[in-house]
Write a protein that holds these residues in place. Structure first.
Motif, PDB file in Angstrom:
ATOM      1  N   GLY A  24      38.771  43.278  32.470  1.00 57.07           N
ATOM      2  CA  GLY A  24      38.361  41.919  32.094  1.00 57.07           C
ATOM      3  C   GLY A  24      36.879  41.814  31.799  1.00 57.07           C
ATOM      4  O   GLY A  24      36.248  42.774  31.319  1.00 57.07           O
ATOM      5  N   TYR A  94      44.476  31.385  38.886  1.00 53.45           N
ATOM      6  CA  TYR A  94      44.764  31.482  37.454  1.00 53.45           C
ATOM      7  C   TYR A  94      43.890  32.528  36.789  1.00 53.45           C
ATOM      8  O   TYR A  94      42.663  32.417  36.781  1.00 53.45           O
ATOM      9  N   TYR A  95      44.506  33.548  36.274  1.00 53.72           N
ATOM     10  CA  TYR A  95      43.779  34.554  35.496  1.00 53.72           C
ATOM     11  C   TYR A  95      44.780  35.263  34.599  1.00 53.72           C
ATOM     12  O   TYR A  95      45.993  35.125  34.767  1.00 53.72           O
ATOM     13  N   GLY A 101      41.429  41.032  30.068  1.00 53.82           N
ATOM     14  CA  GLY A 101      41.499  40.115  31.213  1.00 53.82           C
ATOM     15  C   GLY A 101      41.351  38.660  30.804  1.00 53.82           C
ATOM     16  O   GLY A 101      41.714  38.250  29.688  1.00 53.82           O
ATOM     17  N   THR A 102      40.789  37.883  31.687  1.00 55.39           N
ATOM     18  CA  THR A 102      40.706  36.440  31.487  1.00 55.39           C
ATOM     19  C   THR A 102      39.714  36.086  30.384  1.00 55.39           C
ATOM     20  O   THR A 102      39.728  34.969  29.864  1.00 55.39           O
ATOM     21  N   PHE A 106      39.504  32.608  27.776  1.00 54.70           N
ATOM     22  CA  PHE A 106      38.613  31.637  28.411  1.00 54.70           C
ATOM     23  C   PHE A 106      37.939  30.748  27.352  1.00 54.70           C
ATOM     24  O   PHE A 106      38.088  30.945  26.156  1.00 54.70           O
ATOM     25  N   ASN A 290      38.954  41.227  39.697  1.00 54.38           N
ATOM     26  CA  ASN A 290      38.613  39.802  39.839  1.00 54.38           C
ATOM     27  C   ASN A 290      38.623  39.338  41.301  1.00 54.38           C
ATOM     28  O   ASN A 290      39.069  40.061  42.192  1.00 54.38           O
ATOM     29  N   ALA A 482      40.517  28.669  38.812  1.00 56.40           N
ATOM     30  CA  ALA A 482      40.410  29.548  37.634  1.00 56.40           C
ATOM     31  C   ALA A 482      39.116  30.342  37.682  1.00 56.40           C
ATOM     32  O   ALA A 482      38.979  31.322  36.964  1.00 56.40           O
ATOM     33  N   HIS A 483      38.156  29.907  38.501  1.00 56.62           N
ATOM     34  CA  HIS A 483      36.947  30.689  38.740  1.00 56.62           C
ATOM     35  C   HIS A 483      37.133  31.321  40.114  1.00 56.62           C
ATOM     36  O   HIS A 483      37.192  30.602  41.111  1.00 56.62           O
ATOM     37  N   ASP A 515      32.737  42.221  39.945  1.00 58.94           N
ATOM     38  CA  ASP A 515      33.530  41.149  39.322  1.00 58.94           C
ATOM     39  C   ASP A 515      33.152  39.850  40.022  1.00 58.94           C
ATOM     40  O   ASP A 515      32.160  39.827  40.767  1.00 58.94           O
ATOM     41  N   THR A 528      30.880  33.394  34.195  1.00 62.04           N
ATOM     42  CA  THR A 528      31.177  34.696  33.590  1.00 62.04           C
ATOM     43  C   THR A 528      29.953  35.359  32.976  1.00 62.04           C
ATOM     44  O   THR A 528      29.853  36.594  32.976  1.00 62.04           O
TER      45      THR A 528
END
Ligand SMILES: Cc1cc2nc3c(=O)[nH]c(=O)nc-3n(C[C@H](O)[C@H](O)[C@H](O)COP(=O)(O)OP(=O)(O)OC[C@H]3O[C@@H](n4cnc5c(N)ncnc54)[C@H](O)[C@@H]3O)c2cc1C
Ligand code: SF4
Length: 551
Positions: A24, A94-95, A101-102, A106, A290, A482-483, A515, A528
């Motif tokens: 990711g 959530y990923y 990856g995410t 995003f 993650n 999600a984070h 990560d 990110t």
């Protein structure tokens, strides 16, 4: 344009220099940096290798299947508010499981942290009941790596009035302003606040062989078929592959890390696409799975030598889970806005970034304006709460509102609390027999207070921008993230943290973590950029250690 290049094929029984787990935001940077430095790298990624030509503007399909949704068939998760409760089985982390990856789907808001983020504990003092702490590194130490993200990953923007210092300008100008940005700027100006162009990991000009954004509008939650969004798949993995030293091994789900008699990681055990167990031997491992999956893997890698999980002598693996608060205030405007086109965000403001003790609670954040819907999601969730839910009036309103609504967001801090964590669920198993992830999470009162503060600021801005009507999404307790941040925190004290300031685990000399899990504090909403700057910095140090034989 991301293409799957010819890659070397390493055998599992011969140790490679590095295994990187996860491809990711962080894993892509790590793979690129290590392989272009000449080290042999195997990237184990549980998701498939989906090339951009397979990305689709399929709103319903994306939120369910086809590799771009949140679904993780056969890998259950659970959630509870405190450890006295039995966790209820439901998805809350959530990923995206896919090569890249995410970062594939995003939104690509790329705010740097400010200097203050790294030293807030020293500035503000302790906060009872939390693990509020300074980072062991400063903004100054990370700044060159933020600049590397700008110039190697590809970030567009313009310097903002409240930004911390930067050593180099953005490599390309900001994306064209959208109606939401114009209205946001108008409202901010009226309030005496300072809106500025949003830094986005999306190209505004041709860059490194990739075309600029085509403004398709299927951006957040979608892969970019033009590779204009600077995902790891678009920006980092092609460079890693071109090095001739990197093998991306998709559909390889890591189950545990095994150590030798001296306590060093030796084998990475994973299930291949046929469900057959394999073990890749490695001289060193970098875990980039993650903030949810990294602690899970460490906890699953317990052994006689490491009875509480690998690299967990501190007991902090999985602890201090953080996300970010997000507040939504909606405005309905007289004119058509066409805001469903293009990227999500073009203007932001950071006037309320810093925590202000006179408010009576800890916290700060940033604001932006967007249209966070596609047609189906708007029809389901986009109308004001008092709108009809069916019939001709409903249809009429959907038609009229779809092109006239803006969603002004507040993005806020979250405090690190040891009781908020990810652990292994004793009752749930995934399709390989691995324990599912269990989240225990309760909001700190200050995290709720800062959201209320931002809701009021967002309302002021929407009103000042000339909206005909306004409504908001109520501020509720957090039930998902999600984070995914903080669960293997960085620190100088091995009793209080999992990794040192160079991302090496305190307990296992050839195991590194890079990560979202390394975060000490949450930042203000867009982690990110910092995850990738940290990955560039970690890779720099890992390369130096490897070259000096210090791994
Ligand atoms: C809809 C959405 C919008 C977002 N928008 C923004 C934004 O605008 N700005 C921002 O800053 N952040 C945003 N984020 C968050 C951002 O995507 C993440 O912070 C970032 O991708 C995290 O990087 P990472 O490297 O830690 O993990 P990831 O990017 O999640 O990568 C981890 C990878 O490891 C793989 N993996 C995990 N476990 C295993 C295993 N056991 N074996 C093999 N592989 C494994 C996963 O499949 C995944 O590919 C958004 C997130 C979502 C869901
Ligand atoms: S809006 Fe731009 S960056 Fe986003 S998916 Fe479409 S073309 Fe790509």
């Amino acid at each position: 344009m991301a293409m799957q290049a010819e890659q070397p094929k390493f055998t599992t029984r011969t140790p490679v220099d590095f295994v990187v787990i996860g491809s990711g935001a962080a894993g892509g940077v790590m793979a690129k940096e290590l392989s272009t430095a000449g080290f042999d790298v195997v990237v184990l990624e549980q998701g498939p290798y989906v090339t951009p030509d397979k990305f689709m503007h399929d709103e319903i399909g994306n939120s369910t299947k086809r590799g771009l949704g949140f679904t993780a068939d056969g890998d259950p998760q659970s959630f509870r508010v405190s450890e006295d409760e039995k966790a209820e089985e439901r998805r809350n982390l959530y990923y995206l499981r896919v090569v890249g990856g995410t970062s594939i789907h995003f939104t690509a808001n790329y705010w740097r942290f400010h200097e203050v983020d790294f030293i807030e504990r020293s500035l503000l003092g302790p906060i009872a009941g939390t693990g509020f702490a300074d980072w062991p590194i400063t903004y100054e130490e990370l700044e060159p790596y933020y600049t590397k993200v700008d110039w190697e990953v590809g970030v567009s923007g313009a310097v903002g009035p409240t930004d911390s210092f930067r050593s180099r300008s953005y490599p390309m100008p900001p994306l064209p302003v959208k109606s939401s940005g114009v209205l946001f700027e108008k409202g901010a100006k009226k309030m005496g606040w300072h809106a500025f162009p949003a830094p986005m990991a999306i190209l505004s000009e041709p860059f490194n062989g990739r075309p600029p954004c085509q403004h398709c509008g299927f951006c957040m939650s979608f892969g970019c078929e033009f590779s204009a969004k600077s995902s790891s798949l678009a920006a980092m993995i092609p460079v890693a592959e071109a090095s001739g030293h990197c093998e991306i091994r998709p559909e390889s789900t890591v189950a545990r890390l095994e150590t030798d008699d001296s306590g060093r990681v030796r084998d990475v055990v994973y299930f291949d696409r046929n469900g057959t167990e394999q073990a890749q031997r490695a001289k060193a491992v970098v875990l980039c799975a993650n903030g949810a999956e990294t602690p899970r893997l460490l906890l699953m890698s317990e052994s006689n030598r490491f009875p509480d999980g690998l690299a967990n002598s501190s007991g902090k693996v999985g602890k201090y889970l953080m996300g970010n608060g997000q507040v939504h205030v909606y405005g309905y405007y007289e004119h058509r806005l066409n805001d469903y086109k293009s990227v999500q965000v073009t203007r932001i403001l950071h006037d309320f970034y810093n925590s202000d003790p006179s408010r009576g609670f800890y916290g700060g954040g940033g604001m932006d304006a967007r249209f966070q819907f596609n047609p189906v999601s708007f029809a389901l969730r986009g109308l004001p709460p008092d709108a009809p839910r069916w019939g001709s009036e409903y249809k009429k309103m959907v038609g009229e509102y779809f092109n006239r609504v803006v969603d002004v967001n507040g993005h806020t801090t979250v405090l690190p609390q040891e009781s908020n964590n990810i652990s292994l669920d004793p009752n749930l198993k995934d399709k390989y027999g691995r324990p599912g992830m269990r989240t225990t999470y309760k909001d700190h009162p200050d995290d709720m207070a800062v959201q209320e503060f931002f809701r009021e600021r967002c309302e002021e801005l929407v009103e000042a921008s000339g909206a005909l009507r306004m409504w908001n999404r109520s501020i509720n307790t957090t039930t998902g993230h999600a984070h995914l941040l903080g669960t293997c925190r960085m620190g100088n004290d091995p009793g209080e943290s999992v990794i040192d300031k160079f991302h090496r685990t305190h307990d296992v000399p050839n195991l590194f973590i890079s990560d979202g899990s390394s975060f000490v504090s949450s930042g203000r909403g867009q982690p990110t950029m910092t995850i990738q700057a940290l990955a560039f910095r970690a890779a720099d140090h890992i390369i130096q250690f490897a070259k000096k034989g210090e791994i």
